[in-house]
Design a protein around this motif. Structure first.
Motif, PDB file in Angstrom:
ATOM      1  N   LYS A   7       0.830  -1.204   0.000  1.00 19.97           N
ATOM      2  CA  LYS A   7       0.000   0.000   0.000  1.00 19.97           C
ATOM      3  C   LYS A   7       0.867   1.257   0.000  1.00 19.97           C
ATOM      4  CE  LYS A   7      -4.037  -1.927   2.325  1.00 19.97           C
ATOM      5  NZ  LYS A   7      -4.842  -1.908   3.552  1.00 19.97           N
ATOM      6  N   GLU A   8       1.926   1.229   0.798  1.00 18.39           N
ATOM      7  CA  GLU A   8       2.826   2.383   0.892  1.00 18.39           C
ATOM      8  C   GLU A   8       3.571   2.586  -0.434  1.00 18.39           C
ATOM      9  OE1 GLU A   8       3.671   5.640   2.789  1.00 18.39           O
ATOM     10  OE2 GLU A   8       2.348   4.142   3.640  1.00 18.39           O
ATOM     11  N   ARG A  11       1.123   4.053  -2.954  1.00 22.99           N
ATOM     12  CA  ARG A  11       0.894   5.454  -2.607  1.00 22.99           C
ATOM     13  C   ARG A  11       2.084   6.305  -3.057  1.00 22.99           C
ATOM     14  NH1 ARG A  11       0.009   5.176   2.870  1.00 22.99           N
ATOM     15  NH2 ARG A  11      -2.085   4.483   2.421  1.00 22.99           N
ATOM     16  N   GLN A  14       2.277   6.851  -6.863  1.00 28.75           N
ATOM     17  CA  GLN A  14       1.246   7.754  -7.341  1.00 28.75           C
ATOM     18  C   GLN A  14       1.509   9.199  -6.927  1.00 28.75           C
ATOM     19  OE1 GLN A  14      -2.300   5.898  -5.834  1.00 28.75           O
ATOM     20  NE2 GLN A  14      -2.459   4.521  -7.591  1.00 28.75           N
ATOM     21  N   SER A  15       2.473   9.401  -6.038  1.00 29.88           N
ATOM     22  CA  SER A  15       2.804  10.757  -5.593  1.00 29.88           C
ATOM     23  C   SER A  15       3.642  11.485  -6.641  1.00 29.88           C
ATOM     24  CB  SER A  15       3.574  10.705  -4.273  1.00 29.88           C
ATOM     25  OG  SER A  15       4.886  10.227  -4.488  1.00 29.88           O
ATOM     26  N   LYS A  40       4.991   8.250   6.011  1.00 28.57           N
ATOM     27  CA  LYS A  40       4.838   9.507   5.274  1.00 28.57           C
ATOM     28  C   LYS A  40       5.739  10.600   5.821  1.00 28.57           C
ATOM     29  CE  LYS A  40       0.089   9.135   3.693  1.00 28.57           C
ATOM     30  NZ  LYS A  40      -1.256   9.713   3.771  1.00 28.57           N
TER      31      LYS A  40
END
Length: 120
Positions: A7-8, A11, A14-15, A40
């Motif tokens: 998941k990280e 994420r 996609q940043s 994060k």
């Protein structure tokens, strides 16, 4: 890769920073480990992950010092050696941080003994 790491990673890719890195620039295995094992806010996911990240960075600095004096050393080979030293040898039939569909022969080439740490 564990679910929370996946998941990280998704994420991150996609940043904005992830998209900049993915625009033709190859991400090394050490960098991928660090990306997937930080929160994060930039802190390590766990104290153990923090220790491993520090060990990886220390080994990388040692090997880069050696590589600067020896032109025959490739940085990708250094990353593979560092991972083997810090995290142990690869398990049979898989390569860390490359997913379950990539085997050592596909990643390292036909001389798949390359991924094994040196015995010296």
């Amino acid at each position: 890769m564990l679910r929370y790491q996946w998941k990280e990673a998704v994420r991150f890719w996609q940043s904005k920073k992830g998209k900049e890195l993915s625009s033709g620039q190859k991400v090394g295995r050490l960098q991928l480990f660090e990306i997937t094992h930080r929160k994060k806010d930039g802190s390590p996911m766990t104290p153990k992950a923090g220790e491993i990240i520090e060990k990886l960075k220390d080994k990388k600095a040692e090997y880069e010092a050696i590589a600067s004096s020896e032109s025959s050393v490739h940085l990708e080979d250094i990353d593979n050696q560092i991972i083997a030293e810090v995290l142990g040898p690869e398990r049979y039939g898989r390569v860390r941080f490359q997913g379950s569909l990539i085997n050592p022969t596909q990643y390292f080439g036909s001389s798949s003994r390359q991924y094994m740490p040196s015995t010296s």
